[in-house]
Scaffold this motif. Structure first.
Motif, PDB file in Angstrom:
ATOM      1  N   THR A 187       0.776  -1.214   0.093  1.00 23.34           N
ATOM      2  CA  THR A 187      -0.099  -0.013   0.092  1.00 23.34           C
ATOM      3  C   THR A 187       0.807   1.194  -0.141  1.00 23.34           C
ATOM      4  OG1 THR A 187      -1.762  -1.005   1.199  1.00 23.34           O
ATOM      5  CG2 THR A 187      -1.804   1.366   0.965  1.00 23.34           C
ATOM      6  N   VAL A 188       1.916   1.314   0.978  1.00 23.25           N
ATOM      7  CA  VAL A 188       2.710   2.490   0.936  1.00 23.25           C
ATOM      8  C   VAL A 188       3.583   2.494  -0.360  1.00 23.25           C
ATOM      9  CG1 VAL A 188       4.797   3.724   2.124  1.00 23.25           C
ATOM     10  CG2 VAL A 188       2.859   2.096   3.400  1.00 23.25           C
ATOM     11  N   THR A 189       4.088   1.402  -0.972  1.00 22.68           N
ATOM     12  CA  THR A 189       4.696   1.380  -2.097  1.00 22.68           C
ATOM     13  C   THR A 189       3.952   2.287  -3.124  1.00 22.68           C
ATOM     14  OG1 THR A 189       6.065  -0.330  -1.490  1.00 22.68           O
ATOM     15  CG2 THR A 189       5.947  -0.209  -3.882  1.00 22.68           C
ATOM     16  N   VAL A 190       2.672   1.599  -3.177  1.00 22.83           N
ATOM     17  CA  VAL A 190       1.644   2.220  -4.328  1.00 22.83           C
ATOM     18  C   VAL A 190       1.361   3.810  -4.223  1.00 22.83           C
ATOM     19  CG1 VAL A 190      -0.674   2.050  -5.518  1.00 22.83           C
ATOM     20  CG2 VAL A 190       0.560  -0.009  -5.096  1.00 22.83           C
ATOM     21  N   VAL A 191       1.230   4.060  -2.908  1.00 23.12           N
ATOM     22  CA  VAL A 191       0.743   5.273  -2.788  1.00 23.12           C
ATOM     23  C   VAL A 191       1.934   6.219  -3.046  1.00 23.12           C
ATOM     24  CG1 VAL A 191       0.182   6.929  -0.720  1.00 23.12           C
ATOM     25  CG2 VAL A 191      -1.005   4.880  -1.065  1.00 23.12           C
ATOM     26  N   THR A 192       3.123   5.766  -2.554  1.00 26.95           N
ATOM     27  CA  THR A 192       4.354   6.868  -2.801  1.00 26.95           C
ATOM     28  C   THR A 192       4.662   6.542  -4.292  1.00 26.95           C
ATOM     29  OG1 THR A 192       5.272   5.937  -0.735  1.00 26.95           O
ATOM     30  CG2 THR A 192       6.984   6.653  -2.503  1.00 26.95           C
ATOM     31  N   GLY A 193       4.614   5.710  -5.089  1.00 23.14           N
ATOM     32  CA  GLY A 193       4.674   5.618  -6.453  1.00 23.14           C
ATOM     33  C   GLY A 193       3.872   6.534  -7.191  1.00 23.14           C
ATOM     34  N   VAL A 194       2.488   6.590  -6.719  1.00 23.77           N
ATOM     35  CA  VAL A 194       1.567   7.383  -7.577  1.00 23.77           C
ATOM     36  C   VAL A 194       1.623   8.639  -7.352  1.00 23.77           C
ATOM     37  CG1 VAL A 194      -0.824   8.262  -7.354  1.00 23.77           C
ATOM     38  CG2 VAL A 194      -0.370   5.725  -7.546  1.00 23.77           C
ATOM     39  N   ALA A 195       2.302   9.204  -5.878  1.00 24.67           N
ATOM     40  CA  ALA A 195       2.696  10.527  -5.571  1.00 24.67           C
ATOM     41  C   ALA A 195       3.735  11.144  -6.070  1.00 24.67           C
ATOM     42  CB  ALA A 195       2.777  10.722  -3.956  1.00 24.67           C
ATOM     43  N   GLU A 196       4.800  10.363  -6.464  1.00 30.09           N
ATOM     44  CA  GLU A 196       6.034  10.717  -7.270  1.00 30.09           C
ATOM     45  C   GLU A 196       5.933  10.908  -8.526  1.00 30.09           C
ATOM     46  OE1 GLU A 196       8.908   7.429  -5.976  1.00 30.09           O
ATOM     47  OE2 GLU A 196       9.014   8.345  -3.867  1.00 30.09           O
ATOM     48  N   ASN A 197       5.027  10.239  -9.264  1.00 29.75           N
ATOM     49  CA  ASN A 197       4.707  10.217 -10.435  1.00 29.75           C
ATOM     50  C   ASN A 197       3.371  10.451 -11.097  1.00 29.75           C
ATOM     51  OD1 ASN A 197       7.146   8.454 -11.638  1.00 29.75           O
ATOM     52  ND2 ASN A 197       6.499   7.135  -9.751  1.00 29.75           N
ATOM     53  N   LEU A 198       2.763  11.652 -10.196  1.00 30.88           N
ATOM     54  CA  LEU A 198       1.310  12.156 -10.281  1.00 30.88           C
ATOM     55  C   LEU A 198       1.346  12.719 -11.548  1.00 30.88           C
ATOM     56  CD1 LEU A 198      -1.511  11.766  -9.138  1.00 30.88           C
ATOM     57  CD2 LEU A 198      -0.757  14.078  -7.977  1.00 30.88           C
ATOM     58  N   ASP A 199       2.047  13.846 -11.833  1.00 31.26           N
ATOM     59  CA  ASP A 199       1.754  14.636 -12.916  1.00 31.26           C
ATOM     60  C   ASP A 199       1.855  13.775 -14.250  1.00 31.26           C
ATOM     61  OD1 ASP A 199       1.627  16.850 -11.362  1.00 31.26           O
ATOM     62  OD2 ASP A 199       3.725  17.524 -11.794  1.00 31.26           O
ATOM     63  N   ARG A 200       2.745  12.993 -14.538  1.00 29.30           N
ATOM     64  CA  ARG A 200       3.070  12.107 -15.421  1.00 29.30           C
ATOM     65  C   ARG A 200       1.736  11.306 -15.558  1.00 29.30           C
ATOM     66  NH1 ARG A 200       7.349   7.867 -17.022  1.00 29.30           N
ATOM     67  NH2 ARG A 200       6.983   7.755 -19.373  1.00 29.30           N
ATOM     68  N   ILE A 201       1.215  10.482 -14.441  1.00 31.59           N
ATOM     69  CA  ILE A 201       0.163   9.572 -14.493  1.00 31.59           C
ATOM     70  C   ILE A 201      -0.890  10.297 -14.976  1.00 31.59           C
ATOM     71  CG2 ILE A 201      -1.338   8.460 -12.877  1.00 31.59           C
ATOM     72  CD1 ILE A 201       1.400   7.427 -11.346  1.00 31.59           C
ATOM     73  N   ASP A 202      -1.166  11.501 -14.138  1.00 32.22           N
ATOM     74  CA  ASP A 202      -2.508  12.199 -14.686  1.00 32.22           C
ATOM     75  C   ASP A 202      -2.527  12.712 -16.128  1.00 32.22           C
ATOM     76  OD1 ASP A 202      -3.414  12.064 -12.293  1.00 32.22           O
ATOM     77  OD2 ASP A 202      -3.196  13.939 -11.666  1.00 32.22           O
ATOM     78  N   ALA A 203      -1.247  13.024 -16.616  1.00 35.03           N
ATOM     79  CA  ALA A 203      -1.072  13.494 -18.191  1.00 35.03           C
ATOM     80  C   ALA A 203      -1.752  12.192 -18.856  1.00 35.03           C
ATOM     81  CB  ALA A 203       0.189  13.893 -18.499  1.00 35.03           C
ATOM     82  N   VAL A 204      -1.048  11.067 -18.483  1.00 34.13           N
ATOM     83  CA  VAL A 204      -1.393   9.740 -19.423  1.00 34.13           C
ATOM     84  C   VAL A 204      -2.744   9.611 -19.235  1.00 34.13           C
ATOM     85  CG1 VAL A 204      -0.824   7.453 -19.515  1.00 34.13           C
ATOM     86  CG2 VAL A 204       1.042   8.834 -19.327  1.00 34.13           C
ATOM     87  N   ILE A 205      -3.245   9.453 -18.180  1.00 34.58           N
ATOM     88  CA  ILE A 205      -5.125   9.387 -17.849  1.00 34.58           C
ATOM     89  C   ILE A 205      -5.761  10.440 -18.843  1.00 34.58           C
ATOM     90  CG2 ILE A 205      -6.928   9.268 -16.376  1.00 34.58           C
ATOM     91  CD1 ILE A 205      -4.682   8.410 -14.134  1.00 34.58           C
ATOM     92  N   SER A 206      -5.233  11.614 -18.790  1.00 32.74           N
ATOM     93  CA  SER A 206      -6.292  12.663 -19.149  1.00 32.74           C
ATOM     94  C   SER A 206      -5.870  12.438 -20.904  1.00 32.74           C
ATOM     95  CB  SER A 206      -5.518  13.956 -19.086  1.00 32.74           C
ATOM     96  OG  SER A 206      -5.683  14.296 -17.745  1.00 32.74           O
ATOM     97  N   SER A 207      -4.894  11.997 -21.562  1.00 34.96           N
ATOM     98  CA  SER A 207      -4.753  11.737 -22.625  1.00 34.96           C
ATOM     99  C   SER A 207      -5.717  10.802 -23.343  1.00 34.96           C
ATOM    100  CB  SER A 207      -3.284  11.603 -23.209  1.00 34.96           C
ATOM    101  OG  SER A 207      -2.792  10.323 -22.680  1.00 34.96           O
ATOM    102  N   HIS A 208      -6.130   9.850 -22.391  1.00 31.71           N
ATOM    103  CA  HIS A 208      -6.989   8.824 -22.918  1.00 31.71           C
ATOM    104  C   HIS A 208      -8.555   8.845 -22.296  1.00 31.71           C
ATOM    105  CE1 HIS A 208      -3.101   7.016 -23.216  1.00 31.71           C
ATOM    106  NE2 HIS A 208      -3.400   6.363 -24.089  1.00 31.71           N
TER     107      HIS A 208
END
Length: 169
Positions: free
Chosen positions: A56-77
């Motif tokens: 859980t901590v690994t996932v939350v940390t990973g999402v937080a550290e990569n949030l801008d890129r993740i959101d850009a990918v989601i938004s583009s789809h």
């Protein structure tokens, strides 16, 4: 569709808890990593606080550290939709799945997508599982290139990161 319900083990529970933390952090305008870490610390000291799995901590940390890129990918789809208009729980589910697709080399892409759809069934609206599956069905097509590029540029000491990838295994 069949078969997913039998896989709801420790990782599934860890993902669900990560959704909870991401959702709560967004609603309360808190740092999700601080929230998850704080709860993990509290669970060790207070039996009334549910334990927090390391994943859980690994996932939350990973999402937080990569949030801008993740959101850009989601938004583009999202076609004619915006990330802000999505239900907060769907945002959290999609963020976790995209992080897993791009960074969790020990999670096969089909598992990341199936888990996200299952979480959407449990936690969100009737339309969400199909929506989540549709978005992730597009993201999964670019995931191998993203994983390869990430592996080439940053060798992190994460469990399973030295293992060769075989999407068919």
């Amino acid at each position: 569709m069949s078969g997913t319900h039998k896989k709801l083990g420790a990782r599934h529970k860890a993902r669900k808890r990560a959704v909870d933390f991401l959702f709560e952090a967004e609603a309360r305008d808190l740092d999700p990593v601080d929230l998850a870490t704080e709860r993990a610390d509290m669970s060790g000291k207070d039996e009334s606080v549910a334990p927090v799995a390391p994943y859980t901590v690994t996932v939350v940390t990973g999402v937080a550290e990569n949030l801008d890129r993740i959101d850009a990918v989601i938004s583009s789809h999202l076609q004619d939709w915006t990330l802000e208009r999505l239900p907060a729980v769907d945002r959290a589910i999609l963020r976790i799945a995209v992080w897993e697709l791009f960074h969790a080399t020990d999670v096969p892409p089909v598992v990341a997508v199936d888990e996200a759809v299952e979480l959407a069934k449990q936690l969100s609206t009737d339309d969400s599982p199909g929506f989540v599956n549709g978005v992730l069905g597009q993201v999964v097509l670019v995931a191998p290139q993203v994983r390869s590029a990430a592996a080439a540029t940053s060798r992190r000491a994460e469990p399973g990161s030295d293992e060769p990838e075989d999407p068919r295994s």
